[in-house]
Motif scaffolding. Structure first.
Motif: not given
Length: 397
Positions: A307-313, A323-334
């Motif tokens: 459901x969060x993916x559907x909202x792009x959140x 390497x593993x990023x700890x500063x990720x942004x929401x996808x906004x693909x929803x």
């Protein structure tokens, strides 16, 4: 199997057909969204007498006529996210964008991904009607907001500062004191020409009619403001017409949005999850039908994460090697309308501060950790949607 790719546009579509070994059975050809043209296409597909899988993109409402005909003919149809099809087409060095190429690409996708295709299943009609009303409501609100800005620009020239005294708070345009004041007096030049005593009497009658309080104090403030203000537009014909037209559009948009919202509330109340959603903190009579409209039937999601993916959140993982990023942004693909509605829920929580609400507590915790305010709100939206999913799914179980 037979793979069919359909590139949809307004009033017509481009169709390509491939066999299971990649042979082109039909070069891309146009099909118009009319009964005779679509019936001819469906008859030709049935004549092939093989397992047929059709792939098309979701293109607003343009794909609905051909989708309806395919479903009525009991054909397998998978409606894909346009972004997914775009990324699938990025595997070529030379970029070519035509309807014919798009139809072939979708047919190829149907052939390669036939094992993963999900057939289209329509939502319950109530959810579809609610989403339709939500789109109409958002359009009317957008019109209202734009014309409110235009009205403010006109008032800067005719009645500068009046919005600081007469604020537009009521949701009923007929009781809006600011609108009625503008219609009656039109410009500060009119008030100057009337004189103090005549204006105070006229304003008192208008305030009594609209049920306003403390109108004597406001009347004196308005008269003082009018006498000290410099207006660049007066009561000439052009300004009067512009002001009247802007007010008419604004009042019509507000009336229409209120009527649509009432219909949304009436329809949403017939759904079983309405009482649960309405009882959640931060969700009122306006946001409850909007949330249900944008989410639809929650049973089509396999988890709260979906459901969060559907909202792009959702914040997709980004890792490579050590390497593993700890500063990720929401996808906004929803769904942006769903994110907006959820963000408004967070604003309501910040305003009312329910100390026993887990979403509010989580948002405050993130703020205390030093997260920016918007980041904390969207993190709380993630928690809110997971709680929403759990509560509504519990009802259906």
């Amino acid at each position: 199997m037979i793979a069919v790719g359909v590139d949809v546009s307004k009033s017509k579509s481009m169709v390509a057909i491939l066999s299971s070994d990649g042979e082109i059975l039909a070069e891309p050809f146009e099909v118009y969204h009319a009964n005779d043209s679509l019936d001819n296409l469906i008859n030709n597909l049935h004549a092939i007498n093989d397992d047929i899988k059709i792939v098309m993109e979701a293109t607003g409402h343009y794909h609905l006529p051909i989708l309806k005909k395919f479903l009525d003919a009991n054909l397998f149809v998978s409606v894909m996210n346009p972004y997914l099809m775009k990324k699938y087409g990025d595997n070529q060095i030379r970029k070519v964008k035509t309807d014919r190429k798009d139809a072939m690409r979708m047919a190829t996708y149907a052939l390669e991904k036939s094992y993963a295709l999900v057939p289209y299943t329509s939502l319950d009609q109530k959810y579809l009607d609610l989403k339709f009303l939500s789109r109409q409501y958002n359009q009317r609100v957008s019109t209202r907001v734009k014309n409110r800005v235009y009205l403010g620009n006109l008032l800067d020239e005719t009645m500068p500062g009046i919005e600081n005294i007469l604020m537009s708070k009521t949701t009923k345009p007929e009781n809006n004191m600011l609108y009625n004041f503008i219609i009656k007096f039109q410009s500060f030049d009119t008030i100057k020409n009337m004189g103090e005593k005549k204006f105070l009497n006229s304003y008192t009658r208008l305030a009594d009619k609209n049920g306003c309080r403390n109108y004597k104090m406001k009347a004196l403030k308005i008269y003082e403001l009018a006498t000290n203000s410099v207006t660049t537009r007066g009561t000439d014909t052009f300004t009067t017409i512009a002001m009247q037209q802007c007010l008419n559009v604004l009042i019509q948009a507000e009336t229409a949005s209120n009527e649509i919202l009432l219909q949304m509330q009436s329809l949403a109340q017939t759904l079983p999850e309405y009482s649960i959603v309405r009882a959640m903190n931060g969700v009122g009579d306006r946001l409850a039908p909007q949330l249900i409209a944008e989410i639809g039937d929650v049973r089509r999601f396999k988890s709260g994460k979906a459901l969060n993916a559907y909202a792009g959140n959702d914040a997709p993982p980004f890792q490579s090697g050590q390497f593993e990023s700890q500063n990720r942004h929401i996808s906004k693909r929803g769904a942006p309308a769903l994110r907006k509605a959820c963000y408004e829920v967070m604003q309501c929580l910040k305003m009312h501060k329910p100390q026993d609400d887990p979403v509010y507590q989580f948002m405050i915790k993130k703020e205390e950790e030093g997260k920016p305010l918007n980041v904390a709100k969207m993190a709380a939206v993630n928690k809110f949607l997971r709680i929403y999913y759990a509560k509504v799914m519990e009802l259906y179980r």
